[in-house]
Design a protein around this motif. Sequence first.
Motif, short mmCIF file in Angstrom:
data_model
loop_
_atom_site.label_atom_id
_atom_site.label_comp_id
_atom_site.label_asym_id
_atom_site.label_seq_id
_atom_site.Cartn_x
_atom_site.Cartn_y
_atom_site.Cartn_z
N GLY A 85 28.58 47.89 71.26
CA GLY A 85 29.51 48.18 72.34
C GLY A 85 30.72 48.94 71.84
N CYS A 108 27.58 29.58 59.11
CA CYS A 108 27.70 28.12 59.16
C CYS A 108 26.34 27.42 59.06
N MET A 127 39.39 32.07 60.03
CA MET A 127 38.06 32.56 60.38
C MET A 127 37.11 31.37 60.43
N LEU A 128 37.12 30.68 61.55
CA LEU A 128 36.30 29.48 61.71
C LEU A 128 35.58 29.54 63.05
N GLY A 145 32.11 34.95 71.10
CA GLY A 145 31.63 35.69 72.25
C GLY A 145 30.63 34.95 73.12
N ALA A 181 37.03 30.20 66.95
CA ALA A 181 36.55 31.32 67.77
C ALA A 181 36.08 30.81 69.13
#
Length: 477
Positions: free
Chosen positions: A122, A54, A325-326, A16, A330
């Motif tokens: 949101g 991370c 899922m990295l 995002g 993303a």
Amino acid sequence: MSDQFDVVVIGGGPGGYVAAIRCAQLGLKTACVEQWINKQGKPALGGTCLNVGCIPSKALLESSERYEEIAHYNGPHGISVEGLHINVPQMIARKDEIVQQLTGGIAQLFQANNITWLQGSGQLLPNNQVKVTGHDAGSQTVSAKNVIIATGSTSIELPIAKWLDTRIVDSTGALDWETIPKRLGVIGAGVIGLEMGSVWRRLGAEVVVLEAMDEFLSAADRDVAKAAALQFKKQGLDIRLGSKLGNVTVGDNGLTLTYSDSQGQKTLEVDRLIVAVGRKANTQGLIGEGLNLQLDERGRVIVDDHCKTNLPNVYAIGDCVRGPMLAHKASEEGVCVAESIVGQKPHLDFNCVPWIIYTHPEIAWVGKTEQELKAAGVTYRSGSFSFAANGRAKAMDQAAGLVKVLADAKTDRVLGMHIVGPMASELIGQGVIAMEMEASSEDLARMVFGHPTLSESVHEAVLAVDGRALHAVNRKR
Ligand code: FAD
Ligand code: NAI
């Protein structure tokens, strides 16, 4: 009248926040809704990756690796240290400081790019309206020409091992322990299990990892997984494959786990437990009434190759959609969506997304594994080179592991690169570049690599594809 934006991004993680920055760079009036409250009780950007993923995990991996190196691996260099001590709270505080600096940096980037940070959670409403419920429970509704959903993921909780204070935790809990557990159990020998298990083993915990599958790191190339398993075993990381967890009993003196493997029923006594059995998409509460946003059976937003959902001008990226899922996956999806909103034609090749596991040795790969090529009936040539014959790795006293390259037998195009060894995380970039540029193994073989470097192992592995490695005996073809 509600505020009107060109783009509202829901979620300020690496998917995002990067999407928001790229949108703003492209001249779009952009807002990002983010609900995260950090350890210090303050709203924060950066999502899982910067706050509890991370970055903090790599900070602790670095601290624990330094400790272990001094404690166990400096002898051959002629260095010995007496009275070695680790101040765990200080190690955690250092990690927290790095997190605060980096998440604060994202807030500054938002300011510099004129991105509005809407603090709170949101919810997507019909007609691209987004309701934002603030931390004080007040709410506002904004409208957007485009919405990007980037709500990420959270740890999966096992009903038989529910979170329990500091004793049964997910990765987030294991990033904050201020004392070293004597006996640590880990459920799941995936990426988190290996990384967090390594951190606490290096600091002195006896670590047992229970993995349900019979195969170790099934997504990795078999040669790499085998070489890594050997090193973990040598280090004392006790990985028990084919182990199905039965139940967990909480007692005064720790936790008793029952599990079964091919030999029958077993028990394991531990002081603390990390449950790392995967993560699930954050889509609960996201979809407002009357909205038909399509989710898959795992609660992930269904998207096409361009991250478009079934709703007009609504996109979704990162951990809350299909694919690995990295963080870097993303972020790149975020860039692609921003650029496609303004009419550009971006492209993301999932086959060229690298995987990296930051254990010691590190494990990294890009492209296809040998088992995938076999299953797909692709004819290929393979070349491997061991770090044991690499001068730099020897000098570093880190000569365990190998580089393996797979190339198409007909076209010689590089189809995969697999590394277990020192700085695999950095070396794999060479494989990514080669694959993105559609290089052949011969292209790489004809390049000059500096000496002495770890990269020479990549060079030797591509030479080995053609049976002409210079510092190894080549297989007869
Ligand atoms: P997230 O980072 O999860 O961000 C989503 C954000 O959305 C969160 O901040 C959340 O608060 C917010 N949000 C959710 N719902 C709402 C809502 N309704 N309203 C407002 N905000 C909302 N990946 C790597 O590539 N390399 C690594 O080394 C690595 N290490 C990891 C270590 C650990 C311990 C963990 C847990 C993960 C690690 N990952 C790593 C994975 C990486 O963190 C994720 O792939 C990445 O963070 C996904 O980015 P994202 O933006 O999709 O989601
Ligand atoms: P994972 O999918 O990597 O591993 C989960 C493991 O748990 C699997 O091996 C699975 O077989 C096992 N498992 C599942 N249920 C089990 C059970 N009941 N008993 C025993 N074993 C069981 O998931 P993990 O480690 O939780 O990480 C989640 C994701 O976070 C990763 O897939 C990765 O995308 C991301 N991540 C990435 C990192 C990196 O890039 N270096 C570091 C950490 C996380």
